[in-house]
Design a protein around this motif. Structure first.
Motif, PDB file in Angstrom:
ATOM      1  N   PHE A 195      -4.825  -0.563  -5.840  1.00 32.25           N
ATOM      2  CA  PHE A 195      -5.574   0.525  -6.792  1.00 32.25           C
ATOM      3  C   PHE A 195      -4.576   1.565  -7.139  1.00 32.25           C
ATOM      4  O   PHE A 195      -4.477   2.634  -6.548  1.00 32.25           O
ATOM      5  CB  PHE A 195      -6.854   1.239  -6.116  1.00 32.25           C
ATOM      6  N   PRO A 196      -4.011   1.349  -8.132  1.00 31.22           N
ATOM      7  CA  PRO A 196      -2.654   2.184  -8.488  1.00 31.22           C
ATOM      8  C   PRO A 196      -2.967   3.624  -8.631  1.00 31.22           C
ATOM      9  O   PRO A 196      -1.974   4.499  -8.663  1.00 31.22           O
ATOM     10  CB  PRO A 196      -2.173   1.378  -9.796  1.00 31.22           C
ATOM     11  N   LYS A 232       0.030   3.952 -18.072  1.00 32.85           N
ATOM     12  CA  LYS A 232      -1.283   3.981 -17.350  1.00 32.85           C
ATOM     13  C   LYS A 232      -0.942   4.244 -15.775  1.00 32.85           C
ATOM     14  O   LYS A 232      -2.026   4.574 -15.047  1.00 32.85           O
ATOM     15  CB  LYS A 232      -1.737   2.596 -17.564  1.00 32.85           C
ATOM     16  N   TYR A 233       0.174   4.229 -15.233  1.00 35.74           N
ATOM     17  CA  TYR A 233       0.300   4.817 -14.071  1.00 35.74           C
ATOM     18  C   TYR A 233       0.547   6.191 -13.936  1.00 35.74           C
ATOM     19  O   TYR A 233       1.752   6.629 -13.541  1.00 35.74           O
ATOM     20  CB  TYR A 233       1.551   3.981 -13.250  1.00 35.74           C
ATOM     21  N   ASN A 234      -0.457   6.971 -14.021  1.00 40.77           N
ATOM     22  CA  ASN A 234      -0.424   8.279 -13.651  1.00 40.77           C
ATOM     23  C   ASN A 234      -0.989   8.622 -12.368  1.00 40.77           C
ATOM     24  O   ASN A 234      -1.604  10.058 -12.451  1.00 40.77           O
ATOM     25  CB  ASN A 234      -1.206   8.956 -14.956  1.00 40.77           C
ATOM     26  N   GLY A 235      -1.202   7.981 -11.556  1.00 39.66           N
ATOM     27  CA  GLY A 235      -1.387   8.304 -10.199  1.00 39.66           C
ATOM     28  C   GLY A 235      -0.373   8.308  -9.213  1.00 39.66           C
ATOM     29  O   GLY A 235       0.793   8.632  -9.718  1.00 39.66           O
ATOM     30  N   PRO A 236      -0.451   8.159  -7.967  1.00 40.25           N
ATOM     31  CA  PRO A 236       0.615   8.269  -6.829  1.00 40.25           C
ATOM     32  C   PRO A 236       1.587   7.283  -7.069  1.00 40.25           C
ATOM     33  O   PRO A 236       2.790   7.272  -6.542  1.00 40.25           O
ATOM     34  CB  PRO A 236      -0.094   8.121  -5.708  1.00 40.25           C
ATOM     35  N   LEU A 237       1.198   5.951  -7.574  1.00 44.13           N
ATOM     36  CA  LEU A 237       2.029   5.099  -7.805  1.00 44.13           C
ATOM     37  C   LEU A 237       2.700   4.787  -9.321  1.00 44.13           C
ATOM     38  O   LEU A 237       1.938   5.134 -10.243  1.00 44.13           O
ATOM     39  CB  LEU A 237       1.239   3.381  -7.659  1.00 44.13           C
ATOM     40  N   LYS A 238       4.063   4.740  -9.447  1.00 41.94           N
ATOM     41  CA  LYS A 238       4.590   4.691 -10.508  1.00 41.94           C
ATOM     42  C   LYS A 238       5.185   3.371 -11.024  1.00 41.94           C
ATOM     43  O   LYS A 238       5.735   2.547 -10.101  1.00 41.94           O
ATOM     44  CB  LYS A 238       5.901   5.666 -10.730  1.00 41.94           C
ATOM     45  N   ALA A 239       5.264   3.074 -12.290  1.00 42.18           N
ATOM     46  CA  ALA A 239       5.784   1.697 -12.630  1.00 42.18           C
ATOM     47  C   ALA A 239       7.153   1.810 -12.756  1.00 42.18           C
ATOM     48  O   ALA A 239       7.880   1.502 -13.903  1.00 42.18           O
ATOM     49  CB  ALA A 239       5.088   1.146 -14.170  1.00 42.18           C
ATOM     50  N   GLU A 240       7.922   2.015 -11.864  1.00 47.24           N
ATOM     51  CA  GLU A 240       9.519   1.879 -11.817  1.00 47.24           C
ATOM     52  C   GLU A 240      10.028   0.585 -12.062  1.00 47.24           C
ATOM     53  O   GLU A 240      11.042   0.429 -12.503  1.00 47.24           O
ATOM     54  CB  GLU A 240      10.078   2.687 -10.449  1.00 47.24           C
ATOM     55  N   ASN A 241       9.272  -0.385 -11.501  1.00 50.35           N
ATOM     56  CA  ASN A 241       9.797  -1.692 -11.844  1.00 50.35           C
ATOM     57  C   ASN A 241       9.644  -1.874 -13.241  1.00 50.35           C
ATOM     58  O   ASN A 241      10.745  -2.851 -13.668  1.00 50.35           O
ATOM     59  CB  ASN A 241       8.818  -2.837 -11.040  1.00 50.35           C
ATOM     60  N   PHE A 242       8.636  -1.562 -13.832  1.00 47.06           N
ATOM     61  CA  PHE A 242       8.678  -2.040 -15.188  1.00 47.06           C
ATOM     62  C   PHE A 242       9.824  -1.383 -16.190  1.00 47.06           C
ATOM     63  O   PHE A 242      10.125  -1.912 -16.989  1.00 47.06           O
ATOM     64  CB  PHE A 242       7.298  -1.409 -15.922  1.00 47.06           C
ATOM     65  N   LYS A 243      10.249  -0.103 -15.715  1.00 48.75           N
ATOM     66  CA  LYS A 243      11.079   0.533 -16.355  1.00 48.75           C
ATOM     67  C   LYS A 243      12.571  -0.195 -16.197  1.00 48.75           C
ATOM     68  O   LYS A 243      13.306  -0.304 -17.195  1.00 48.75           O
ATOM     69  CB  LYS A 243      11.276   2.081 -15.941  1.00 48.75           C
ATOM     70  N   GLN A 278       0.762  -1.267   0.120  1.00 50.21           N
ATOM     71  CA  GLN A 278       0.161   0.095  -0.166  1.00 50.21           C
ATOM     72  C   GLN A 278       0.795   1.121  -0.073  1.00 50.21           C
ATOM     73  O   GLN A 278       1.915   1.322   0.296  1.00 50.21           O
ATOM     74  CB  GLN A 278      -0.732   0.059   1.185  1.00 50.21           C
ATOM     75  N   THR A 279       0.178   2.142  -0.481  1.00 48.81           N
ATOM     76  CA  THR A 279       0.784   3.618  -0.418  1.00 48.81           C
ATOM     77  C   THR A 279       0.638   4.155   1.022  1.00 48.81           C
ATOM     78  O   THR A 279      -0.012   3.363   2.100  1.00 48.81           O
ATOM     79  CB  THR A 279       0.139   4.611  -1.254  1.00 48.81           C
TER      80      THR A 279
END
Length: 702
Positions: free
Chosen positions: A202-203, A451-462, A55-56
């Motif tokens: 909920f990303p 799609k991760y344009n909220g508080p969570l970012k897909a840094e793992n995908f990067k 969670q955040t």
């Protein structure tokens, strides 16, 4: 904490239920209400509701803030309890009043084609705790997954002059969800739980939605994939989720926010304050959401260890407080040495002892591994012999291999625990639900990053994309995603079918239909973390092996040689009401859209039967001169029940298949020289010679 003007009114620390405060009688004029939210020291650190793994950093208020006004009399602690046999609802509440008053009750169905209104009835009630039985009538509509009929029940308090002092409207569903033998029943009919895990991920917001419409969307997507049950991992969803589940017919199982050890006061590390808090949360959850017909089950936590006697005492107390739902000690408690406790209504786990497994795949630290990982792919596996072994039925004693210290999966890490309290071999006498089955990972879809344009970012995908591109393989990302997805789908199909083939199993809880953006990275869904399809399989095709009626063919392998016989046993797992007494199975074997052979079989369906043996197929496969895909298709005529399996036929070959190919177990100078000369080289390294390598199994690593 709440302050009214300069006076502190009180504070609440529930993470699962609404914070409600009673304000003193206000004088005319302007008043200031101050709310302070502090999340710096949660009462418990375990569970998906609060852990940093999933969670955040919550710091605020979700849902609505409002002032509610009441007259001289009001109702509190309202409880609705179904009596299916009598077709009544028992209304229990506390009347906060200085005098006797009149309670008027009425009910009206609102979400079904068949409407039903119940005449208003008045009851005299006195201050304090009271109960009244309100008759709905023999034509009352029932609530279930197939027909989630709901009523609005209106409660009106009237004083002696007939003035309304309080009016409340509650959603009610008349139902009876029970554990009977090795199955659950809804209104007397057996059902099979087709569940999924939910960790409130909920990303786009970092917190669970609190509006009914969004939960209807979320649960509706899951229902389109055949899901009828939700297990919330160490968390409880907001009331909007229960309301949506009421509307859609989803069986809900919240869980106390704990993933750890329950201790006695004399144990090392005992934390009485945390334990008291957890138990109080359970009572708060029951009080807040227990009226919802969808709230049918509750678990004390995830993979708990510690005192079985203490855990059982909590179960006993909860059942005495509220017997409307079914309870379990926890989800996969005492993993290697599980035991059914006296007050368990059902059992949720992955094994009954070290080798009695009823899941298709396991973590390496939780070996032995499952059949999807290690066995030749087939459709023969079920768990009936693991649930009720014949040698135990015959009174033979099985070897007890438990004891000492064992290593288990614990969150994102492994943990060593003592397992010296082995309970011995036992046969379950209550429904068994398999825990967190699946977990078949796919390669990332890098298009999701945007799609991760909220508080969570897909840094793992990067990071994953950078690693792939650094190896010069970036152009294969889409293919890796597609191919790993199809492997995952085939594994999920076998995992679920093994559950449906198991006639002593009561249900399963997937991990997961959707990706789980927590505990590192868990891309284990055919839906992404936003509940959007990843394009691997349609809901209609998924429902062919995850629904209330599933056709199954048992055969020993998928790969055959030209002219080899193909034998299969066809059966139907059926928990659907309203099917005719006679079913007609149509089967066909096709290649390149042409029918090789076909046939039909009729079978009579005895009343109350959930597992139907239909027929045996004996077919000689054609002779082919190249590898060919053949499709076995099954369908029940006049219904949506169907199934297909892809089989592969290989031409019969003689001689050395590797003629002209040089085989090496390491990339030696000789191998490199042959490659320079244009020769064909097959490199087959020995696993023990490789560094930083994961041993390969049929499915992706758990």
């Amino acid at each position: 904490m709440i302050r009214l003007d300069n006076t502190e009114i009180g504070s609440r620390n529930s993470l699962n239920t609404p914070h409600i405060y009673e304000l003193p009688k206000l004088q005319a004029g302007i008043h200031t209400i101050t709310v302070r939210v502090d999340n710096t020291d949660y009462p418990t650190k375990g569970g998906h509701l609060t852990s940093q793994d999933t969670q955040t950093n919550w710091n605020g208020i979700t849902g609505r803030m409002e002032l509610q006004f009441y007259g001289e009399s009001q109702l509190t602690n309202i409880r609705l309890e179904s009596n299916l046999a009598a077709r009544t609802v028992r209304i229990t509440a506390i009347l906060d009043s200085n005098s006797e008053t009149t309670l008027a009750v009425s009910a009206q169905s609102f979400n079904s084609e068949e409407t039903h209104a119940v005449d208003e009835r008045e009851f005299p009630v006195s201050p304090g705790l009271f109960s009244v039985d309100y008759v709905l009538g023999q034509n009352a509509l029932l609530w279930s997954e197939g027909a989630p009929n709901l009523y609005n029940i209106t409660l009106v308090l009237k004083d002696r002059d007939g003035h309304i002092t309080d009016q409340q409207e509650l959603i009610f569903g008349l139902r009876e969800f029970r554990a009977e033998g090795d199955k659950f029943t809804i209104n007397g009919e057996k059902t099979f739980l087709r569940g999924k895990h939910d960790g409130l991920i909920f990303p786009l917001t970092g917190y669970a939605p609190t509006d009914v419409e969004e939960w209807v969307r979320i649960l509706g997507i899951s229902k389109s994939y055949g899901i009828n049950h939700y297990r919330f991992h160490t968390c409880c969803p907001p009331e909007a989720a229960f309301t949506a589940a009421d509307m859609l017919g989803i069986y809900m199982q919240p869980e106390l926010p704990f993933w750890g050890t329950i201790t006695e006061k004399t144990d090392d590390g005992h934390n009485q304050a945390e334990q008291d808090y957890l138990i109080s949360e359970g009572y708060a959850i029951l009080q807040a959401f227990g009226n919802h017909p969808s709230f049918v089950m509750m678990s004390l936590g995830n993979e708990l260890w510690g005192s079985k006697a203490k855990i059982d005492s909590f179960l006993k107390d909860y059942k005495a407080f509220d017997n409307r739902i079914l309870y379990t000690q926890g989800s996969n408690n005492h993993q290697w040495v599980p035991e059914i406790l006296e007050h368990d209504d059902f059992f949720s786990g992955v094994r009954f002892s070290r080798d009695r497994l009823f899941r298709g795949s396991y973590a390496i630290c939780d070996t032995p591994l499952g059949h999807v990982q290690t066995a030749l792919p087939s459709t023969l596996k079920d768990y009936d012999d693991q649930i009720v072994p014949l040698d135990l039925l015959n009174g033979e004693k099985m070897e007890d291999t438990a004891g000492g210290e064992i290593q288990i999966q614990y969150g994102t890490e492994a943990k060593t625990v003592k397992a010296d309290e082995a309970s011995g071999e036992w046969i379950p006498h209550i429904p068994v639900v398999s825990h967190e089955i699946g977990q078949y990972a796919t390669y990332p879809n890098f298009e999701e990053i945007e799609k991760y344009n909220g508080p969570l970012k897909a840094e793992n995908f990067k990071i994953f994309r950078e690693r792939l591109e650094s190896k010069g393989l970036g152009h294969l990302a889409a293919k890796y995603f597609e191919c790993s997805g199809q492997l995952a789908v085939s594994c999920y199909k076998e995992e679920l079918e093994a559950a449906f083939r198991s006639r002593r199993l009561a249900g399963f809880q997937l991990l997961d239909l959707q990706d789980f953006s927590g505990q590192g990275t868990a891309l284990v869904g055919v839906l992404d973390a936003f509940m959007d399809s990843k394009g691997m399989i349609s809901p209609e095709e998924w429902r062919t092996f995850c629904n209330d009626a599933v056709l199954l063919a048992r055969f020993p392998k998928y790969n055959y040689v030209s002219g080899e016989p193909f034998d299969a046993h066809v059966e139907l797992s059926c928990f659907r009401s309203g099917l005719p007494d006679t079913l007609e199975l149509r089967w066909e074997l096709t290649v390149d859209n042409g029918i090789l052979t076909e046939g039909t079989t009729e079978v009579n369906v005895p009343a109350g039967t959930n597992y139907i043996d239909i027929c045996d197929l004996e077919i000689t496969l054609p002779v082919v001169d190249r590898m060919s895909t053949i499709v076995l298709s099954l369908s029940i005529q006049g219904t949506d029940i169907r199934k297909s399996y892809d089989l592969w036929i290989y031409p019969e070959k003689s001689g050395n298949m590797l003629e002209g190919i040089h085989v090496f177990d390491k990339l030696s100078s000789d191998a490199l020289a042959l490659l320079e000369q244009g020769e064909k080289v097959l490199l087959m390294p020995k696993p023990e010679t490789l560094q930083n390598a994961v041993e390969g199994y049929y499915c992706t690593d758990f």
